[in-house]
Design an enzyme around this catalytic site. Structure first.
Site, short mmCIF file in Angstrom:
data_model
loop_
_atom_site.label_atom_id
_atom_site.label_comp_id
_atom_site.label_asym_id
_atom_site.label_seq_id
_atom_site.Cartn_x
_atom_site.Cartn_y
_atom_site.Cartn_z
N GLY A 11 0.83 -1.21 0.00
CA GLY A 11 0.00 0.00 0.00
C GLY A 11 0.86 1.25 0.00
N SER A 73 2.40 -7.81 -5.46
CA SER A 73 2.66 -8.77 -6.53
C SER A 73 2.37 -10.21 -6.12
CB SER A 73 4.12 -8.65 -6.98
OG SER A 73 4.41 -9.64 -7.94
N ILE A 127 0.98 3.07 6.29
CA ILE A 127 0.25 3.94 7.22
C ILE A 127 -0.11 3.19 8.51
CG2 ILE A 127 -0.73 5.40 5.40
CD1 ILE A 127 -3.46 3.89 5.98
N ASP A 128 -0.04 1.84 8.48
CA ASP A 128 -0.59 1.05 9.59
C ASP A 128 0.24 1.08 10.88
OD1 ASP A 128 -2.57 0.30 7.82
OD2 ASP A 128 -1.59 -1.58 7.25
N ARG A 163 -25.93 13.01 18.07
CA ARG A 163 -25.83 11.68 17.47
C ARG A 163 -24.64 10.89 18.02
NH1 ARG A 163 -26.80 13.02 11.11
NH2 ARG A 163 -29.06 12.98 11.24
N ARG A 172 -5.45 -2.30 9.01
CA ARG A 172 -5.42 -3.77 8.82
C ARG A 172 -5.62 -4.44 10.18
NH1 ARG A 172 -3.80 -6.47 4.16
NH2 ARG A 172 -2.80 -4.61 3.38
N SER A 215 -24.83 14.25 25.03
CA SER A 215 -25.80 14.15 23.93
C SER A 215 -25.19 13.56 22.67
CB SER A 215 -26.38 15.53 23.64
OG SER A 215 -25.35 16.40 23.30
N SER A 216 -23.87 13.51 22.58
CA SER A 216 -23.27 12.91 21.38
C SER A 216 -22.04 12.09 21.79
CB SER A 216 -22.86 14.00 20.39
OG SER A 216 -21.81 14.76 20.93
N ARG A 249 -24.89 6.90 13.42
CA ARG A 249 -24.41 6.91 12.05
C ARG A 249 -23.03 6.26 11.99
NH1 ARG A 249 -28.84 8.59 11.62
NH2 ARG A 249 -29.67 10.23 10.25
O1 F6P Z 1 -1.67 -1.46 4.62
C1 F6P Z 1 -2.31 -0.25 4.31
C2 F6P Z 1 -3.79 -0.46 4.13
O2 F6P Z 1 -4.36 0.78 3.78
C3 F6P Z 1 -4.52 -1.09 5.30
O3 F6P Z 1 -4.79 -0.17 6.32
C4 F6P Z 1 -5.75 -1.63 4.62
O4 F6P Z 1 -6.24 -2.74 5.34
C5 F6P Z 1 -5.24 -2.05 3.27
O5 F6P Z 1 -4.02 -1.35 3.06
C6 F6P Z 1 -6.16 -1.76 2.12
O6 F6P Z 1 -5.57 -2.27 0.97
P1 F6P Z 1 -6.04 -1.95 -0.51
O7 F6P Z 1 -5.68 -0.53 -0.84
O8 F6P Z 1 -5.28 -2.93 -1.34
O9 F6P Z 1 -7.53 -2.15 -0.53
#
Ligand code: F6P
EC number: 2.7.1.11
Length: 325
Positions: A11, A73, A127-128, A163, A172, A215-216, A249
């Site tokens: 990613g 890949s 980003i995870d 809400r 992930r 309230s929210s 929501r």
């Molecule tokens: O590993 C980064 C990530 O954005 C995760 O947070 C998420 O689960 C996954 O990739 C989503 O992958 P894709 O962009 O292949 O749907």
């Protein structure tokens, strides 16, 4: 070592470009020839490889995404795919690799080294923030800030309409984005995969809020959460609180968390890790990931970054509950 290549895989994450820039400029500084591989391991297999110069990475430090493009890949996970990739690297005379990515990327690099002896040093780009061996990964800080901006905006509506909002963030199997954006956004509860939060506890927290005339409420739910997606959690809450007049929501933030201009923190971290990975490779490191722990540059074997879990600080979860009363 005279010739190396750099690629991004898995990613995309904000700051990957700053990392590529650091690898390329570092290589030029040290007198190495540097190549870029497009689309991760797929580009390695297909020979989508080109020489880079200092100029190739001008004006990218501030850009999100990755100029080298990225891919997950499937072919590289087969022995035939890796054989083709090796053939391409031989053709270009590439002796070492800098891989910017996450665990899938490092798993591939380990297999590749075992079969063909091409050394790789990794830089953690995801980003995870789910990689053992570094306090933070490239892109995490930007993603947290993106999620936070969204939470702040949603809070306006939550407050105006009394809400309950469930906000699903990425990560992930990791709850890092959830916990950090949740604390900064003043969430009433954060649900993460690392620690089970039964729906009964969620209901309890909401009930306590009603008793105190709240309230929210904002609930931040990590995408890998055990109780299910934010939508499923909302359905379970509704079932348990049937008969109560809930205005609830669900918002799933999704891929907006992957893009955007990297924060200063991510650009600096990416530059440091890119140069650290390159210099590690030059100094004979192999099958390791460059990371920063307690502000020190460290190298952790891929087998540990892949195998060892990165624990979440449970004290932070406790803090969310205390601070939201
Ligand atoms: O590993 C980064 C990530 O954005 C995760 O947070 C998420 O689960 C996954 O990739 C989503 O992958 P894709 O962009 O292949 O749907």
């Amino acid at each position: 070592m005279k010739r190396i290549a750099v690629f991004t895989s898995g990613g995309d994450a904000p700051g990957m470009n700053a990392c590529i820039r650091a690898v390329v400029r570092g290589a030029v500084y040290h007198g190495l020839e540097v190549f870029g591989i497009r689309r991760g391991y797929n580009g390695m297999i297909n020979g989508d490889i080109f020489q880079m110069t200092s100029h190739s990475v001008s004006n990218i430090v501030q850009r999100g995404g990755t100029i080298l493009k990225s891919a997950r890949s499937k072919e590289f996970m087969t022995p035939e795919g890796r054989q083709k990739a090796y053939g391409q690297l031989q053709k270009f005379g590439i002796e070492g690799l800098v891989a910017i990515g996450g665990n899938g990327t490092f798993t591939g690099a380990t297999l590749f080294f075992d079969e063909f002896g091409i050394p790789t040093v990794g830089a953690p780009g995801t980003i995870d923030n789910d990689l053992y061996g570094t306090d933070y990964t490239i892109g995490f800080d930007t993603a947290v800030n993106t999620a936070l901006e969204a939470i702040d905006k949603i809070r306006d509506t939550a407050d105006s309409h009394d809400r309950i909002f469930l906000i699903e963030v990425m990560g992930r199997d990791s709850g890092y984005i959830a916990i950090q954006s949740g604390i900064a956004g003043g969430a009433e509860l954060v649900m993460v995969p690392e620690v089970l939060t039964p729906i009964s506890e969620v209901v309890n927290i909401l009930q306590q809020g009603f008793t105190r005339s709240k309230s929210s409420s904002i609930l931040v739910v990590a995408e890998g959460e055990e109780e299910g997606s934010a939508k499923e959690v909302a359905e379970k809450i509704s079932k348990m609180m049937v008969g109560q007049d809930l205005d609830m929501r669900v918002t799933t933030l999704g891929h907006i968390q992957r893009g955007g201009i990297p924060t200063a923190y991510d650009r600096i971290l990416a530059s440091r890790l890119g140069l650290g990975a390159l210099e590690g490779l030059m100094n004979g490191e192999k099958n390791v990931m460059a990371g920063v722990i307690n502000n020190e540059l460290v190298y952790t074997p891929f087998r540990d970054t892949i195998r060892l879990p990165k624990p979440i600080n449970e004290d932070l979860l406790r803090m969310v509950k205390i601070l939201s009363v």
